[in-house]
Design a protein around this motif. Sequence first.
Motif, mmCIF file in Angstrom:
data_model
loop_
_atom_site.group_PDB
_atom_site.id
_atom_site.type_symbol
_atom_site.label_atom_id
_atom_site.label_comp_id
_atom_site.label_asym_id
_atom_site.label_seq_id
_atom_site.Cartn_x
_atom_site.Cartn_y
_atom_site.Cartn_z
ATOM 1 N N LEU A 169 0.832 -1.206 0.000
ATOM 2 C CA LEU A 169 0.000 0.000 0.000
ATOM 3 C C LEU A 169 0.867 1.258 0.000
ATOM 4 N N ILE A 170 1.965 1.225 0.766
ATOM 5 C CA ILE A 170 2.891 2.367 0.781
ATOM 6 C C ILE A 170 3.522 2.557 -0.596
ATOM 7 N N GLU A 197 2.285 1.565 -3.490
ATOM 8 C CA GLU A 197 1.260 2.025 -4.428
ATOM 9 C C GLU A 197 1.042 3.527 -4.298
ATOM 10 N N THR A 198 1.005 4.021 -3.066
ATOM 11 C CA THR A 198 0.865 5.466 -2.840
ATOM 12 C C THR A 198 2.047 6.226 -3.434
ATOM 13 N N THR A 199 3.234 5.670 -3.275
ATOM 14 C CA THR A 199 4.437 6.297 -3.826
ATOM 15 C C THR A 199 4.392 6.332 -5.350
ATOM 16 N N ILE A 213 1.731 6.378 -7.200
ATOM 17 C CA ILE A 213 0.717 7.362 -7.594
ATOM 18 C C ILE A 213 1.287 8.774 -7.553
ATOM 19 N N LEU A 214 2.009 9.096 -6.468
ATOM 20 C CA LEU A 214 2.617 10.432 -6.359
ATOM 21 C C LEU A 214 3.627 10.669 -7.472
ATOM 22 N N GLN A 215 4.432 9.645 -7.761
ATOM 23 C CA GLN A 215 5.439 9.789 -8.810
ATOM 24 C C GLN A 215 4.791 9.952 -10.179
ATOM 25 N N ARG A 266 1.724 11.110 -10.893
ATOM 26 C CA ARG A 266 1.056 12.413 -10.999
ATOM 27 C C ARG A 266 2.054 13.534 -11.237
ATOM 28 N N LEU A 271 -4.317 5.562 -13.484
ATOM 29 C CA LEU A 271 -3.760 5.000 -12.251
ATOM 30 C C LEU A 271 -3.566 3.494 -12.346
ATOM 31 N N THR A 281 -0.010 2.333 -12.206
ATOM 32 C CA THR A 281 0.668 2.171 -10.912
ATOM 33 C C THR A 281 0.497 0.747 -10.396
ATOM 34 N N VAL A 311 11.278 6.442 0.664
ATOM 35 C CA VAL A 311 10.275 5.396 0.872
ATOM 36 C C VAL A 311 10.844 4.028 0.500
#
Length: 404
Positions: A146-147, A149-151, A153-155, A157, A165, A168, A305
């Motif tokens: 999950l961490i 995946e969030t990373t 997404i940020l990269q 975007r 998405l 990702t 991360v």
Amino acid sequence: MTSSIDVTHRRMVKVLTITLILLMTVFGLLANRYDSRRRQSFKLSKVYLAYAILWTIAFAGIYGHQIYQDYIQGQINLRDAVSLYSYMNITVAIINYVTQMIMNDTVAKTMSQVPLFQTLKMFHLDNASLLRSIAMALVKSVGFPLILETTFILQQRRLEPELSLIWTVYRLLPLIISNLLNNCYFGAMIVVKEILKAINVRLESHRQQVNIMQREDQLKLNTSFYRMQRFCSLADELDRLADRYIVIYVHSDKYLSLMSLSIILSLICNLLGMTVGFYSLYYALADTFLGSKPYDGLGALINLVFLFISLTEITMLAHLCNNLLVATRRTAIILQEMNLQHADCRYRQAVHSFTLLVTLTKFKIRPMGLYELDMQLIINVFSAVSSFLLILIQADLSHRFKMY
């Protein structure tokens, strides 16, 4: 109350075991079918094998083509921790697919021979310790993806906001698959650790009873026949504990031999990931202070991360394996602390046999015989990372000052 708690513990372990088997089957890493009616409960399934082969071909084709396209277009940047980590995990996942198909029969036999739930029925597992261990396993298998995946997404975007998405998830999938075997091993060793701790609790109870029975007041209070009967009963229980200990040792060693390559490859990935992560942080700072370029804060955060996850993966594995080794050493210490001066010969023989068993087996976790997994692993990893970083930073600084 204790019985209901034990049933709950067995159900928790059963649910986690079934979940891991299902995940391995869905992702094509397990081609064996479970059949409780057979003596060998896990057996090769041609349908599952065909499915696993299709998964392997599709995965290798899709992600191999992506790496090839990146190479042709000159987009492979080995200083980028995210890209390097992804490429390494794709490679590890493909190797895991191939090795699992090669060792399919061995995996089926090993899984069929493990008396996991029969062993769990014999012991009362510590509730708090088991819950903490399961929480660690969930953090490793669910929290880290999950961490990541969030990373991703940020990269995305930031660099490619026009993409969906879904891309990702496409990038995350190799990281999940490459770590699935390691998560299975991690979960299995959690159960082994809890069983060893339960054995030690039983042995501690033995030690207290035996030492009390040999006090002067107890020697006068109890008859020789009662003492002999009591010692024989304790000796029978000690033999059963020794039998469970050797079962744990044998099957843990077999399971380690199946997972050794995956564990080593994962450690190499994390080692290189940490090295590149630290180097990327240095490189961004060097560009800012020596090259007068703006500092890339988000890029540094993304590298941190991946650096954090690589470090935590190694630390969690080393800590778990070290706890296992501590538990086995505790077993030997408890046996040595038993007072056998006035003990029955039957009980002395049981204690000596158990002590000899613990001494000769020398419980060690050494994948492919290369190095032992314990807390020393963390020191060795940092030593290797420091050596690599020193070489890379010296080379970069020499190059920069030559340019100036």
